[in-house]
Design an enzyme around this catalytic site. Structure first.
Site, PDB file in Angstrom:
ATOM      1  N   GLU A   1      33.989  27.828  55.524  1.00 41.25           N
ATOM      2  CA  GLU A   1      34.873  28.855  54.980  1.00 41.25           C
ATOM      3  C   GLU A   1      34.199  30.214  55.130  1.00 41.25           C
ATOM      4  O   GLU A   1      33.072  30.407  54.669  1.00 41.25           O
ATOM      5  CB  GLU A   1      35.173  28.599  53.509  1.00 41.25           C
TER       6      GLU A   1
ATOM      7  N   ALA B   1      33.806  34.761  36.286  1.00 48.22           N
ATOM      8  CA  ALA B   1      32.679  35.238  37.089  1.00 48.22           C
ATOM      9  C   ALA B   1      32.086  36.478  36.415  1.00 48.22           C
ATOM     10  O   ALA B   1      32.823  37.352  35.942  1.00 48.22           O
ATOM     11  CB  ALA B   1      33.142  35.567  38.503  1.00 48.22           C
TER      12      ALA B   1
ATOM     13  N   TRP C   1      36.040  35.533  40.978  1.00 49.33           N
ATOM     14  CA  TRP C   1      36.200  36.981  40.903  1.00 49.33           C
ATOM     15  C   TRP C   1      37.233  37.544  41.863  1.00 49.33           C
ATOM     16  O   TRP C   1      37.627  38.689  41.757  1.00 49.33           O
ATOM     17  CB  TRP C   1      34.854  37.653  41.215  1.00 49.33           C
ATOM     18  N   ASN C   2      37.707  36.769  42.846  1.00 43.05           N
ATOM     19  CA  ASN C   2      38.474  37.388  43.932  1.00 43.05           C
ATOM     20  C   ASN C   2      39.884  37.820  43.524  1.00 43.05           C
ATOM     21  O   ASN C   2      40.422  38.793  44.057  1.00 43.05           O
ATOM     22  CB  ASN C   2      38.513  36.480  45.169  1.00 43.05           C
TER      23      ASN C   2
ATOM     24  N   GLU D   1      40.616  23.699  42.373  1.00 47.69           N
ATOM     25  CA  GLU D   1      41.180  24.503  43.469  1.00 47.69           C
ATOM     26  C   GLU D   1      39.989  25.180  44.128  1.00 47.69           C
ATOM     27  O   GLU D   1      39.450  26.151  43.605  1.00 47.69           O
ATOM     28  CB  GLU D   1      42.199  25.519  42.921  1.00 47.69           C
TER      29      GLU D   1
END
Length: 454
Positions: free
Chosen positions: A358, A158, A132-133, A230
């Site tokens: 992260e 997402a 979603w980012n 990724e």
């Protein structure tokens, strides 16, 4: 599993839309459409596919404000950054429209044969599982080279950006791509395993968390299907004693706080050598304090909420655990629903969560290093391998350290970023495979050896 998906504006909590999840029969129909369309699409010329890329860029440009507002409403990205995301997708279309013919041309290899070459043939129906980012960019950088190589694509996006997912499918169809060439699947993550096992799906591309990557790639490997991953990042931003802070500080701040810190390639560990440490903290803090928090739909928004409240809670847990181990809060560390204030932590050590994990949000841990070599050692102390950035006036000395950084990218005097012209991807827990550039368009092709004698 709920039958509907509800999208929520993370800034004000307002309900945006409800979407019906697809039935098993509808998903089967979509899969069959993707396969039948592929049978025709793979026979089209590369030139005809690149012409559609030009039209695709035009559709993006003509709907730039609509798509930008949709992104901002669904996941809270500042509106200026949403526009920049669409503009980057347009550049991607332009790049592949100009270069795909040469990227996919038969590669002549001199052998004893009268003729021998490598033919780049499409694989079939490719599944993309996207986050979603960056709701448009992540999808486009998967879909554009994949389709242009002659494959068809299915998107599992997402759920909180479902509106974006459907808008992207409409975008391809408006541009003139055949119906079935790019389709969105409104389904639950629990169904991804069955999708991958379906004989129609030939490969899968995943952008997401380490956990999601392991799960999906494990399923794909069991049925001998290729995957490109990724995944997360824990990028180090190294500041050496001779760094030009006046010149680069805006870039350094942007490297952490762009997209409210929700980027896999963001600077997540600031490793600063001792000679410049105090001055760096002073200037960095001033810049971070000046970031304007407001409704992301406003033009002057520089930072806003995270995409969901649970993400802010996770970030709070990481910060709290690090503070318990001795980290000091220099700025921020305040949460209000989905908002997490820009936060700077000092006296951070390598055993703290903000160093080892992260952190997907606006948190900047700062670590003091004794020397350049010590800084490189600290930067390399990570399970992840997406990218490293280093700021110094001595670029020649920095270039000597390229081989010591095992990441997928090493940026000197700039922030790590994706560029259609350059391969993008990571090592270690950040995944494998490459997106973008020539390498990206070659991920989902059969590199076929052709050998001809009379």
């Amino acid at each position: 599993m709920k039958n509907t998906i509800t999208t929520i504006n993370p800034y004000n909590g307002a309900e945006l839309n409800k979407f019906q999840r697809f039935s098993v029969d509808k998903i089967d129909s979509i899969l069959n459409n993707a396969q039948s369309t592929y049978n025709e699409w793979k026979t089209t010329t590369i030139k005809s596919r690149t012409k559609l890329l030009v039209k695709l860029g035009d559709v993006l440009n003509n709907n730039l404000e609509e798509y930008s507002r949709l992104m901002t409403e669904e996941m809270g990205k500042p509106i200026k950054e949403s526009r920049a995301e669409i503009e980057k997708c347009i550049l991607l279309c332009d790049f592949y429209s100009k270069n795909s013919e040469s990227f996919l041309a038969d590669e002549i290899i001199e052998t004893e044969a009268q003729e021998s070459f490598i033919s780049y043939d499409p694989l079939g129906v490719i599944l993309g599982v996207m986050p979603w980012n960056y709701p448009f960019w992540q999808v486009f950088r998967f879909a554009v080279p994949t389709l242009t190589a002659g494959n068809t694509a299915l998107l599992k996006h997402a759920s909180n950006v479902t509106g974006c997912a459907l808008a992207i499918q409409n975008c391809f169809e408006q541009a003139g791509y055949p119906i079935g060439c790019f389709q969105t699947l409104l389904t639950d993550h629990d169904n991804i395993e069955e999708l991958i096992k379906n004989k129609i799906i030939k490969a899968v591309s995943v952008t997401g968390s380490e956990k999601a990557g392991i799960s999906i790639s494990t399923t794909a490997s069991k049925v001998l299907k290729k995957s490109v991953l990724e995944l997360g990042g824990n990028n180090a931003c190294i500041i050496l004693d001779d760094a030009d802070l006046e010149k680069h500080m805006d870039t350094i701040v942007k490297a952490r706080f762009q997209n409210s810190g929700q980027s896999c390639i963001a600077a997540k560990r600031f490793i600063v050598t001792k000679g410049i440490y105090n001055e760096f903290i002073k200037q960095f803090k001033e810049k971070v304090e000046a970031l304007n928090y407001t409704d992301p739909i406003k033009e002057d928004a520089e930072i806003s909420v995270l995409a969901r409240e649970d993400l802010a809670k996770d970030l709070q847990e990481q910060v709290d655990a690090s503070v318990k181990k001795g980290a000091k809060v220099l700025l921020g560390n305040k949460r209000d629903n989905a908002y997490f204030s820009p936060t700077i932590l000092i006296e951070v050590t390598s055993d703290m969560k903000v160093f080892t994990e992260e952190t997907f949000g606006p948190v900047a841990p700062i670590i003091k290093a004794d020397s350049m070599d010590h800084a490189i050692e600290l930067a390399s102390n990570s399970r992840f391998g997406l990218g490293t950035m280093l700021f110094t006036k001595n670029t020649e000395a920095a270039k000597l350290k390229i081989g010591e950084i095992a990441d997928g990218a090493f940026f000197i005097n700039d922030m790590v970023k994706s560029d259609p012209r350059l391969p993008f991807g990571g090592t270690k827990a950040s995944g494998y495979g490459r997106e973008l550039s020539q390498e990206g368009i070659h991920e989902f092709v059969n590199k076929k050896t052709v050998y001809i004698n009379k």
